[in-house]
Design a protein around this motif. Sequence first.
Motif, short mmCIF file in Angstrom:
data_model
loop_
_atom_site.label_atom_id
_atom_site.label_comp_id
_atom_site.label_asym_id
_atom_site.label_seq_id
_atom_site.Cartn_x
_atom_site.Cartn_y
_atom_site.Cartn_z
N ARG A 107 0.83 -1.20 0.00
CA ARG A 107 0.00 0.00 0.00
C ARG A 107 0.87 1.26 0.00
O ARG A 107 1.93 1.28 0.62
CB ARG A 107 -0.92 0.01 1.22
N MET A 108 0.36 2.31 -0.70
CA MET A 108 1.04 3.60 -0.71
C MET A 108 0.67 4.37 0.55
O MET A 108 -0.49 4.42 0.95
CB MET A 108 0.61 4.41 -1.94
N SER A 109 1.65 4.93 1.19
CA SER A 109 1.41 5.73 2.40
C SER A 109 1.03 7.15 2.00
O SER A 109 1.74 7.80 1.23
CB SER A 109 2.67 5.75 3.28
N GLY B 284 -8.26 3.43 -7.49
CA GLY B 284 -8.19 2.00 -7.23
C GLY B 284 -6.93 1.54 -6.53
O GLY B 284 -6.82 0.35 -6.19
N VAL B 285 -5.98 2.43 -6.30
CA VAL B 285 -4.73 2.03 -5.65
C VAL B 285 -4.96 1.95 -4.14
O VAL B 285 -5.48 2.89 -3.54
CB VAL B 285 -3.61 3.03 -5.98
N PRO B 286 -4.57 0.82 -3.49
CA PRO B 286 -4.69 0.73 -2.03
C PRO B 286 -3.75 1.73 -1.37
O PRO B 286 -2.63 1.96 -1.82
CB PRO B 286 -4.27 -0.71 -1.71
N VAL B 287 -4.25 2.38 -0.31
CA VAL B 287 -3.45 3.39 0.39
C VAL B 287 -3.45 3.10 1.88
O VAL B 287 -4.41 2.56 2.43
CB VAL B 287 -4.00 4.81 0.12
N ASP B 288 -2.34 3.44 2.50
CA ASP B 288 -2.20 3.39 3.96
C ASP B 288 -2.35 4.81 4.46
O ASP B 288 -1.47 5.66 4.25
CB ASP B 288 -0.83 2.80 4.33
N ASP C 54 -12.38 3.43 2.23
CA ASP C 54 -12.12 2.02 2.58
C ASP C 54 -10.73 1.58 2.13
O ASP C 54 -10.54 0.48 1.60
CB ASP C 54 -13.18 1.11 1.95
N GLY C 55 -9.74 2.47 2.31
CA GLY C 55 -8.37 2.13 1.99
C GLY C 55 -8.04 2.18 0.51
O GLY C 55 -6.96 1.74 0.11
#
Length: 415
Positions: free
Chosen positions: A48-50, A404-408, A364-365
């Motif tokens: 995940r990208m911070s 659509g990229v998951p993120v932190d 939702d992340g």
Amino acid sequence: MKIFPILTALLVSAFLYGLVFERDALMAIAQNSGAEMEATDTSDAVQRMSVVAMASAAQTIDSAVIVRGQTEAVRQLTVRSETSGLVINTPLRKGAFVEEGAEMCVLNPGTSQVRLAEALARLAEAKANLPSANSRLPEARARLREAQARVEEAKINQNAARTLAADGYASDTRVAAAQANLESALAAVTSATAGIQSAEGGMQSAQAAVQSAQAAVENAEREISKLTISAPFAGLLESDTAELGALLQPGAACATLIQLDPIKLVGFVPETQVDRITVGAVGGARLTGEREVRGRVTFLSRSADPLTRTFRVELEVPNTDLSIRDGQTVEIAIASDGADAHLLPGSALTLDDQGRLGVRVAEDGIARFVPVSLIRDTMDGVWVNGLPTTADVIVVGQEYVTDGVPVDVTMRGVN
């Protein structure tokens, strides 16, 4: 004996043996290698990208339409001469303030006073002839009544003469004389009727003479009034009045006059925002030098400029000290209905691949792009709308993620 052809033959033989007799073993090895590579890719994908985000909630703000424009004099007029003549007064210099009705240019009267005196004399003469003309009508009517009475008398005498002549008591001569008297009385009636018509004509002619003389007097007075060119409204002179001794012809300029109190603020609103403005709405403006003024919308065009597709809007503001000049640049803000908006840092704004302005939010992340509209730019940030009531807006790292990229997400604060 050469060694390389022998080695090549051995390698080809080994490859053909494995391809034909050990095919299943080779496929198993290949499948195991693919599975290992897929597992490695999956492990990389779930990284995940911070990013840093802030929780933002919509607030109701007073919306405003911002346009750039300029100041404009509420009135500007070049006062012109209506007649010919030499200027005989000392000119007023530009920049001078003149009250409504003040003399600006005075022309030499020439023979205007003589023509007025002549017209007044003719008017007096016509009025003097009017009673005489009016008195002729009653006299003519009296003559008509007298002639009509004589006709009645002549008819009676004629009847009497005919009766006596029928009984033998009167001669034919008497009957003829009675007939002659009747015809003479009828002729007198005709003459009296003509006299009435003549008296009425004389009376109408006298009245027309009075009206003509009155018109001549008014025309002479109007020509004299044109010799003094006065200010039609209070204002400032933008040019010197005509110089002493100058010959003014009809249409020649005496001076240019402008009225600056109140003063108009003129701007042009794009068609996307024109429906947010109403006549009577409160507005303000900022002039050069950080001066601010307030007023109300007095005009909103119903027709767009054919070139720019914008609509003219005018505000009036007081300018009692005349410190606001015609043609100054202003930034106009016109109040409109309130709107729900989010206050965000200007750095949070970004563009998508289509060039749309918006922000990236974390849901939702997952990162997602949301288009927004800029309402107002302030010292504390920018007010935008287009977001839901609450949103986690990415303020750091939004340029490095896509939809659509998951993120932190690390939350920075609540707005």
